[in-house]
Every structure is written in structure tokens, then in C-alpha cells.
Design an enzyme around this catalytic site. Sequence first.
Site, PDB file in Angstrom:
ATOM      1  N   ASP A 175       0.779  -0.975  -0.121  1.00 44.51           N
ATOM      2  CA  ASP A 175       0.130  -0.045   0.084  1.00 44.51           C
ATOM      3  C   ASP A 175       0.874   1.455  -0.063  1.00 44.51           C
ATOM      4  O   ASP A 175       1.796   1.404  -0.897  1.00 44.51           O
ATOM      5  CB  ASP A 175      -0.941   0.034   1.066  1.00 44.51           C
ATOM      6  CG  ASP A 175      -1.972   1.032   1.394  1.00 44.51           C
ATOM      7  OD1 ASP A 175      -2.787   1.173   0.318  1.00 44.51           O
ATOM      8  OD2 ASP A 175      -1.626   2.099   2.066  1.00 44.51           O
TER       9      ASP A 175
ATOM     10  N   TYR B 157      -1.365  11.493   1.342  1.00 50.26           N
ATOM     11  CA  TYR B 157      -2.458  11.695   0.268  1.00 50.26           C
ATOM     12  C   TYR B 157      -2.127  13.187  -0.256  1.00 50.26           C
ATOM     13  O   TYR B 157      -2.082  13.553  -1.402  1.00 50.26           O
ATOM     14  CB  TYR B 157      -3.519  11.192   0.599  1.00 50.26           C
ATOM     15  CG  TYR B 157      -3.660   9.670   0.847  1.00 50.26           C
ATOM     16  CD1 TYR B 157      -4.173   9.019  -0.136  1.00 50.26           C
ATOM     17  CD2 TYR B 157      -3.707   9.307   2.144  1.00 50.26           C
ATOM     18  CE1 TYR B 157      -4.038   7.562   0.028  1.00 50.26           C
ATOM     19  CE2 TYR B 157      -3.890   7.851   2.367  1.00 50.26           C
ATOM     20  CZ  TYR B 157      -4.157   7.078   1.372  1.00 50.26           C
ATOM     21  OH  TYR B 157      -4.470   5.700   1.548  1.00 50.26           O
TER      22      TYR B 157
ATOM     23  N   HIS C 273      -7.093  -6.213  -0.747  1.00 45.16           N
ATOM     24  CA  HIS C 273      -5.905  -5.496  -0.582  1.00 45.16           C
ATOM     25  C   HIS C 273      -4.984  -5.860   0.325  1.00 45.16           C
ATOM     26  O   HIS C 273      -3.604  -5.341   0.426  1.00 45.16           O
ATOM     27  CB  HIS C 273      -6.672  -4.049  -0.208  1.00 45.16           C
ATOM     28  CG  HIS C 273      -5.308  -2.611  -0.096  1.00 45.16           C
ATOM     29  ND1 HIS C 273      -4.840  -2.447  -1.242  1.00 45.16           N
ATOM     30  CD2 HIS C 273      -5.078  -2.371   1.152  1.00 45.16           C
ATOM     31  CE1 HIS C 273      -4.028  -1.639  -0.627  1.00 45.16           C
ATOM     32  NE2 HIS C 273      -3.916  -1.538   0.584  1.00 45.16           N
TER      33      HIS C 273
END
Length: 299
Positions: free
Chosen positions: A106, A213, A278
Site C-alpha cells: 500500500d 495523500y 488489498h
Amino acid sequence: MEIEGPWTHEQAIVGDVRLHYVTAGDDDDPLVVLLHGFPEFWYSWREQIPALADAGYRVVAPDMRGYNRSEKPHGVRSYRTEELAEDVANLIEHFDRDEARVVGHDWGGVVAWEVAIRHPEVVEQLAVLNAPHPAAYRRELARNAEQWKRSWYAMAFQIPWLPEAWLGAQDAARVETLFRETATPDTFSDDDLRRYRAAASRPGALTAAINYYRALFRENLASEAKRLVGRGSRTLDVDAPTLLLWGERDDALSVHLTEDLDRWVPDLRVERFPEATHWVQHDEAEAVSESLVEFFGSS
């Protein structure tokens, strides 16, 4: 309280940031660095740490900057991929090594790609789990509306303060919900989720994690602006032998991100796990450990 296991907890000033990490294996063994994703911490690798140490590696799994017990620098700029990749290069140097095997899942995978691109001299081999090569991600956003839909949360995270307030409410209860809604049932125990909530509830931890982010979004805008005015863009090539492990039932990332990477990653092996989400290193813990050990022993 420290989480006990076949590892030791340590802290060090690495470059300009203090990182907490766990380590296992003999000091003289080849170094493996394990980088976790959002919203986890070093505990993401609890199954792989002993497996890699038993296979003859010195394993280091840090809390990346901003997470859990590591330092949390202020401001979005502190979480640019340039800074995050530098942390890993400095961590390798901290262990008096010229190079290491670098593994990331990730956001840890995003950083692992960046280390291989920005600091190719320190990456002996690269392994990435459910994290797209930056060029492949831009390609899919440009041609695939489905990937835009899957990436909605990254856009929502650009809003100031509200995302961390929402995730952090009720002692980060929504962090637990995130895992429960995106993972295979029973992948995470109640104790696992309690630990993730506790890590996310540390002062400043959610803001730091979401700043990853925000910083990336701003970097991409700046990169696109440079391209449009003819200043070119940096190379995204990866020279290191690379293993890409991918859980195909990922809600956020399309399996198309694993395709047609030869242009940027010429020495690439891809392994897909059709039933994994994921959270592939949790869903397929033993298989992922075996793949890493086999890959690292192949050169």
C-alpha cells in the site's frame, strides 16, 4: 505497551526524523526493510518478520514517519515522497549497509517504488504488494473511469481537517470499520483491530497519515504543470529485480495496474492472488512469506 514477539523494539534518529522500528534476525545477515501501508504500522508484517528472519535475513520494519510511535513532523510538505524515500535510504545507512531488499505494501509500496526510482543504488531487490507503479497509476486514471471511482477517498482526503476528524471519532472506530469492510472476514482479529485503532489514535497520527495523500496530490499537480510547460518529467524507471504481489479483490486498486509495466520495470515478476483482498500479506500470509523468501534467494 510494546507488542511482544520474535523481534526487538528500537528507536533511532534517521536523517532528520526519529523512527521507531522492530528488528529480527542476526546482525550480519542481508538486510530486508518492510514498509507498511495506511492505516497500519510495523505490525502489518507480524507474519513475515519471523519467516524472513528464519530464512537468514536481518529484518527491519519501521513505523514510517507520522505513524504510531515514530516522529510526526508538522505540515504537508514533510510527507512528500522525496522525504519518505530519503527516510528509507537513511535507515539502510543507519544499519551500515550499502543496499537492502526493500518491501512495501500500500503506501509502503508507493514509498518502495520511490526508493527504487530515486535511490537505485540502495535497492538490491524490490518487492511491492498492492501498490501501483506511479506511471501505471497515472495511465489507469487517464484511461479507466473505474479507477477514478476506486480512488474517491484519495480525493476526499484533500479536504483540510475533516477526514481525520471523521476517521478519528470515537477512538478511531472508523479505522476498524475500514478494515472490516475491505478485508476477508476473520482476516483481522479483534485484537489486531484494537492495536490499529490505538496506533491511529496517537496524537497527530491520522493527520500525518492523511498528509501522505495530500502531499502526493500536490506533487502530481506540480509534475503535470512542469510537463505542460515543456520542462519534462523525471524518469520512473526501476532497475532492481522486482516482485509484484497483488490481491485481485482489492476494492481500491484495479488489477490492470499490474499490466504492461515492462517499459518502466524490465526485470519484473508478477504473482496474483485471486482470493486475496488489498490486505494480501494478511489474507495469504504464508504464501506471501514463501514468495518473498524464494524471490530474495533467486539472485
